[in-house]
Design a protein around this motif. Structure first.
Motif, PDB file in Angstrom:
ATOM      1  N   PHE A  77       0.824  -1.346   0.198  1.00 13.52           N
ATOM      2  CA  PHE A  77       0.023  -0.118  -0.023  1.00 13.52           C
ATOM      3  C   PHE A  77       0.851   1.223   0.035  1.00 13.52           C
ATOM      4  CE2 PHE A  77      -3.220   2.912   1.752  1.00 13.52           C
ATOM      5  CZ  PHE A  77      -4.393   2.619   1.096  1.00 13.52           C
ATOM      6  N   ASP A  78       0.516   2.364  -0.772  1.00 16.00           N
ATOM      7  CA  ASP A  78       1.167   3.478  -0.971  1.00 16.00           C
ATOM      8  C   ASP A  78       1.067   4.515   0.097  1.00 16.00           C
ATOM      9  OD1 ASP A  78      -0.906   4.591  -1.966  1.00 16.00           O
ATOM     10  OD2 ASP A  78      -0.659   4.563  -4.026  1.00 16.00           O
ATOM     11  N   ASN A  79       1.573   5.722  -0.139  1.00 20.23           N
ATOM     12  CA  ASN A  79       1.297   6.674   0.890  1.00 20.23           C
ATOM     13  C   ASN A  79      -0.256   7.532   0.806  1.00 20.23           C
ATOM     14  OD1 ASN A  79       1.583   8.300  -1.518  1.00 20.23           O
ATOM     15  ND2 ASN A  79       3.417   9.307  -0.844  1.00 20.23           N
ATOM     16  N   ARG A  80      -1.083   6.973   0.009  1.00 24.45           N
ATOM     17  CA  ARG A  80      -2.422   7.831   0.046  1.00 24.45           C
ATOM     18  C   ARG A  80      -3.025   7.389   1.518  1.00 24.45           C
ATOM     19  NH1 ARG A  80      -5.215   5.073  -4.834  1.00 24.45           N
ATOM     20  NH2 ARG A  80      -2.947   4.728  -5.385  1.00 24.45           N
ATOM     21  N   SER A  81      -3.974   8.144   1.755  1.00 27.15           N
ATOM     22  CA  SER A  81      -4.822   7.959   3.322  1.00 27.15           C
ATOM     23  C   SER A  81      -5.439   7.031   3.104  1.00 27.15           C
ATOM     24  CB  SER A  81      -5.512   9.246   3.552  1.00 27.15           C
ATOM     25  OG  SER A  81      -6.347   9.075   4.448  1.00 27.15           O
ATOM     26  N   ILE A  82      -5.354   5.985   4.055  1.00 31.22           N
ATOM     27  CA  ILE A  82      -6.235   4.856   4.315  1.00 31.22           C
ATOM     28  C   ILE A  82      -7.694   5.128   4.563  1.00 31.22           C
ATOM     29  CG2 ILE A  82      -5.956   4.758   6.862  1.00 31.22           C
ATOM     30  CD1 ILE A  82      -6.174   1.777   4.189  1.00 31.22           C
ATOM     31  N   HIS A  83      -7.920   6.450   4.871  1.00 35.92           N
ATOM     32  CA  HIS A  83      -9.279   6.634   5.377  1.00 35.92           C
ATOM     33  C   HIS A  83     -10.255   6.902   3.859  1.00 35.92           C
ATOM     34  CE1 HIS A  83      -8.361   7.752   9.300  1.00 35.92           C
ATOM     35  NE2 HIS A  83      -7.602   8.400   8.887  1.00 35.92           N
ATOM     36  N   VAL A  84      -9.513   6.752   2.705  1.00 35.41           N
ATOM     37  CA  VAL A  84     -10.501   6.832   1.606  1.00 35.41           C
ATOM     38  C   VAL A  84     -11.168   5.448   1.300  1.00 35.41           C
ATOM     39  CG1 VAL A  84      -8.837   8.348   0.251  1.00 35.41           C
ATOM     40  CG2 VAL A  84      -8.518   5.805  -0.093  1.00 35.41           C
ATOM     41  N   THR A  85     -10.543   4.440   2.290  1.00 32.07           N
ATOM     42  CA  THR A  85     -11.143   3.040   1.960  1.00 32.07           C
ATOM     43  C   THR A  85     -12.647   3.040   2.437  1.00 32.07           C
ATOM     44  OG1 THR A  85     -10.858   0.814   2.525  1.00 32.07           O
ATOM     45  CG2 THR A  85     -11.035   2.238   4.574  1.00 32.07           C
ATOM     46  N   TYR A  86     -13.136   4.034   3.197  1.00 31.56           N
ATOM     47  CA  TYR A  86     -14.742   3.877   3.624  1.00 31.56           C
ATOM     48  C   TYR A  86     -15.584   4.523   2.426  1.00 31.56           C
ATOM     49  CZ  TYR A  86     -12.361   3.674   8.132  1.00 31.56           C
ATOM     50  OH  TYR A  86     -11.497   3.303   9.105  1.00 31.56           O
ATOM     51  N   LEU A  87     -14.994   5.675   1.730  1.00 32.39           N
ATOM     52  CA  LEU A  87     -15.854   6.070   0.508  1.00 32.39           C
ATOM     53  C   LEU A  87     -15.821   4.889  -0.576  1.00 32.39           C
ATOM     54  CD1 LEU A  87     -17.335   7.968  -1.173  1.00 32.39           C
ATOM     55  CD2 LEU A  87     -15.083   9.375  -1.656  1.00 32.39           C
ATOM     56  N   GLU A  88     -14.641   4.294  -0.675  1.00 35.50           N
ATOM     57  CA  GLU A  88     -14.630   3.422  -1.593  1.00 35.50           C
ATOM     58  C   GLU A  88     -15.624   2.250  -1.244  1.00 35.50           C
ATOM     59  OE1 GLU A  88     -10.385   1.946  -3.144  1.00 35.50           O
ATOM     60  OE2 GLU A  88     -10.267   2.355  -1.093  1.00 35.50           O
ATOM     61  N   ALA A  89     -15.708   1.797  -0.036  1.00 29.79           N
ATOM     62  CA  ALA A  89     -16.748   0.738   0.230  1.00 29.79           C
ATOM     63  C   ALA A  89     -18.370   1.234  -0.109  1.00 29.79           C
ATOM     64  CB  ALA A  89     -16.533   0.247   1.699  1.00 29.79           C
ATOM     65  N   VAL A  90     -18.493   2.366   0.236  1.00 26.52           N
ATOM     66  CA  VAL A  90     -19.858   2.788   0.002  1.00 26.52           C
ATOM     67  C   VAL A  90     -20.263   2.985  -1.347  1.00 26.52           C
ATOM     68  CG1 VAL A  90     -21.453   4.909   0.196  1.00 26.52           C
ATOM     69  CG2 VAL A  90     -19.985   4.150   2.263  1.00 26.52           C
ATOM     70  N   GLY A  91     -19.362   3.804  -2.388  1.00 25.31           N
ATOM     71  CA  GLY A  91     -19.508   4.106  -3.562  1.00 25.31           C
ATOM     72  C   GLY A  91     -19.799   2.887  -4.368  1.00 25.31           C
ATOM     73  N   ARG A  92     -18.953   1.756  -4.261  1.00 22.42           N
ATOM     74  CA  ARG A  92     -18.788   0.612  -4.876  1.00 22.42           C
ATOM     75  C   ARG A  92     -20.040  -0.266  -4.731  1.00 22.42           C
ATOM     76  NH1 ARG A  92     -12.150  -0.052  -5.921  1.00 22.42           N
ATOM     77  NH2 ARG A  92     -11.897   2.018  -5.928  1.00 22.42           N
ATOM     78  N   THR A  93     -20.227  -0.506  -3.336  1.00 24.03           N
ATOM     79  CA  THR A  93     -21.034  -1.295  -2.873  1.00 24.03           C
ATOM     80  C   THR A  93     -22.688  -0.728  -3.487  1.00 24.03           C
ATOM     81  OG1 THR A  93     -20.171  -1.732  -0.727  1.00 24.03           O
ATOM     82  CG2 THR A  93     -22.551  -2.211  -0.896  1.00 24.03           C
ATOM     83  N   PHE A  94     -22.707   0.245  -3.365  1.00 24.81           N
ATOM     84  CA  PHE A  94     -24.231   1.311  -3.894  1.00 24.81           C
ATOM     85  C   PHE A  94     -24.344   1.062  -5.215  1.00 24.81           C
ATOM     86  CE2 PHE A  94     -25.001   4.060  -0.141  1.00 24.81           C
ATOM     87  CZ  PHE A  94     -24.770   3.000   0.971  1.00 24.81           C
ATOM     88  N   ALA A  95     -23.494   1.234  -6.001  1.00 26.71           N
ATOM     89  CA  ALA A  95     -23.421   1.060  -7.420  1.00 26.71           C
ATOM     90  C   ALA A  95     -23.720  -0.296  -7.876  1.00 26.71           C
ATOM     91  CB  ALA A  95     -22.038   1.286  -8.266  1.00 26.71           C
ATOM     92  N   GLY A  96     -23.327  -1.410  -7.001  1.00 23.68           N
ATOM     93  CA  GLY A  96     -23.814  -2.720  -7.453  1.00 23.68           C
ATOM     94  C   GLY A  96     -25.187  -3.131  -7.003  1.00 23.68           C
ATOM     95  N   ILE A  97     -25.648  -2.561  -5.870  1.00 23.25           N
ATOM     96  CA  ILE A  97     -26.939  -3.120  -5.525  1.00 23.25           C
ATOM     97  C   ILE A  97     -27.928  -2.156  -6.025  1.00 23.25           C
ATOM     98  CG2 ILE A  97     -26.006  -3.963  -3.174  1.00 23.25           C
ATOM     99  CD1 ILE A  97     -26.794  -1.506  -1.577  1.00 23.25           C
ATOM    100  N   ALA A  98     -27.572  -1.072  -6.617  1.00 31.01           N
ATOM    101  CA  ALA A  98     -28.582  -0.206  -6.931  1.00 31.01           C
ATOM    102  C   ALA A  98     -29.845  -0.503  -7.818  1.00 31.01           C
ATOM    103  CB  ALA A  98     -27.914   1.093  -7.774  1.00 31.01           C
ATOM    104  N   PRO A  99     -29.520  -1.391  -8.674  1.00 31.18           N
ATOM    105  CA  PRO A  99     -30.734  -1.942  -9.677  1.00 31.18           C
ATOM    106  C   PRO A  99     -31.659  -2.723  -9.014  1.00 31.18           C
ATOM    107  CG  PRO A  99     -28.846  -2.073 -11.001  1.00 31.18           C
ATOM    108  CD  PRO A  99     -28.398  -1.652  -9.461  1.00 31.18           C
ATOM    109  N   TRP A 100     -30.873  -3.550  -8.107  1.00 25.66           N
ATOM    110  CA  TRP A 100     -31.831  -4.764  -7.172  1.00 25.66           C
ATOM    111  C   TRP A 100     -32.900  -3.697  -6.318  1.00 25.66           C
ATOM    112  CZ3 TRP A 100     -30.726  -6.899  -1.892  1.00 25.66           C
ATOM    113  CH2 TRP A 100     -31.576  -7.826  -1.449  1.00 25.66           C
ATOM    114  N   LEU A 101     -32.198  -2.691  -5.543  1.00 22.26           N
ATOM    115  CA  LEU A 101     -33.149  -2.030  -4.815  1.00 22.26           C
ATOM    116  C   LEU A 101     -34.210  -1.011  -5.212  1.00 22.26           C
ATOM    117  CD1 LEU A 101     -30.243  -0.652  -2.184  1.00 22.26           C
ATOM    118  CD2 LEU A 101     -31.457  -2.824  -2.199  1.00 22.26           C
TER     119      LEU A 101
END
Length: 419
Positions: A77-101
């Motif tokens: 893992f490089d020097n980017r902030s690890i805090h970006v991981t939370y937005l990654e989880a939200v954006g990616r999860t929501f894009a996948g579940i959106a048609p079902w919801l």
């Protein structure tokens, strides 16, 4: 001790058969509808999607995402902030579940859990954009939010009536402001240009003034980088990996659809992008082996079945060509999912995805990969946005192309295309 654990497990199994979904949700820390053997492929798919997505959606709704989310990062893992991981989880999860919801509610068990997850998403979106929230998402620093704002924008484009329109006005205003705040950072000269473009396309779709350069540059450059036969370059050069599916085709098509609807591109230009995605999807279906595996090629293979977003979106749009039957795509992807997710080491004890391809293997994770990154996996579940009686779900199981070819069955020839 082991005997007590066994008896407790037997007791829970017995209880599960007599309990309602709501009672199960109240009983289990990880809310998941248990079943010994799904009655059909659709039940397997939606329960697996619920299992993958629920830790993200439920914790975000409860304001405990940052408190409870496993954060595992690549050894490189490089020097980017690890805090970006939370937005990654939200954006990616929501894009996948959106048609079902986006499906309407009914009296089924599936609908009970779908409605619960939809409510969690709406509540979570309200929470994570509140300035005082412990789960407030970061859009102001780092370049990574350009990526995952794009998946959140794609979420709203995929399910506007279910996931955008019900939000209250302050939340909508905060989301719009967060997306506009990204304009002080330029996407890299690669597939990233589409992240900027689709975010602006979403803003355009809700009546906001887009950044015209950002909106147009993505489709323009990708068209310049098109290599032929359904494949775009990721930048000027071609990359033999799954980024045509992770990003390029789906975001190109969704961006062009908004631009067409707003009169910024012609129907012919949109249909060209769609035709290229269909061609790519034909190749994806043929790449699934008779056993239901696929090559671990290139970057980001820890995104697992996210590699099949393009094929899944073509199925969702009802654009599969006549030679590729919906049932064979469903059957192939079902076997891939079973091979990939029904393996120890895929999830931790609390249901979070772990780094790896099949099972747990942090060493294959790329320098930009952490737990949140892995939720790209949900993007292969897009056909759950089709109704249960759609041919994709209702037709009998059918062998896919490679399975037919390697068992001496007849199968259609494949030819390149010139568009």
């Amino acid at each position: 001790m082991e005997r007590r654990k066994f008896l407790a497990a037997v007791s829970l199994v017995g209880m599960a058969g007599a309990m309602s979904p709501a009672e199960l949700l109240a009983t289990e820390k990880q809310a998941f509808p248990r079943v010994n053997k799904p009655k059909n492929d659709r039940e397997y798919w939606w329960k697996l999607l619920y299992k993958i997505a629920n830790p993200v959606t439920e914790n975000l709704a409860n304001g405990t995402l940052k408190q409870n989310m496993l954060v595992e990062k690549s050894p490189k893992f490089d020097n980017r902030s690890i805090h970006v991981t939370y937005l990654e989880a939200v954006g990616r999860t929501f894009a996948g579940i959106a048609p079902w919801l986006a499906l309407p509610d009914d009296a089924s068990e599936e609908s009970t859990f779908r409605k619960k997850m939809r409510n969690d998403v709406l509540q979570g979106l309200t929470r994570c954009f509140e300035p005082s929230s412990p789960d407030q998402l970061n859009f102001k620093t780092d370049h990574q939010p350009i990526v995952d704002a794009a998946y959140l924008a794609q979420t709203f484009l995929r399910a506007p009536k279910a996931l955008w329109e019900p939000l209250n006005e302050p939340t909508k205003e905060r989301i719009i402001a967060a997306f506009k705040s990204l304009r002080n950072r330029k996407p890299f000269n690669s597939n990233w240009l589409l992240f900027g473009a689709i975010t602006e396309a979403f803003l355009l779709s809700v009546g906001e003034e887009p950044d015209a350069e950002r909106l147009n540059k993505g489709p323009k450059k990708l068209n310049e980088w098109y290599k032929g036969d359904g494949c775009y370059g990721d930048g000027p050069n071609f990359a033999f990996d799954y980024y045509n599916s992770f990003v390029i085709h789906p975001m190109m098509v969704d961006t062009m659809k908004v631009m067409m609807d707003k009169g910024l591109v012609s129907q012919k230009e949109y249909e060209l992008a769609l035709s290229r995605m269909v061609r790519y999807a034909v190749g994806q279906e043929r790449m699934i082996s008779p056993e239901g595996t696929f090559p671990p090629i290139g970057r980001s293979i820890t995104y697992r079945t996210g590699a099949f977003q393009a094929l899944s979106q073509v199925a969702l749009l009802g654009e599969l060509p006549d030679a590729v039957k919906p049932a064979q795509v469903r059957s192939a992807l079902t076997q891939v999912k079973k091979n990939m997710y029904d393996v120890p080491g895929t999830f931790d004890k609390n249901g979070w995805l772990l780094l790896g391809f099949v099972g747990h293997d942090p060493d294959i994770a790329d320098y930009y990969t952490s737990t949140g990154s892995l939720y790209m996996a949900t993007l292969s579940f897009l056909p759950l946005g089709l109704a249960e009686d759609d041919e994709f779900w209702s037709a009998p199981k059918e062998d896919w192309t490679a399975k037919k070819a390697w068992s001496s069955q007849q199968f259609p020839k494949d030819y390149h295309v010139d568009y």
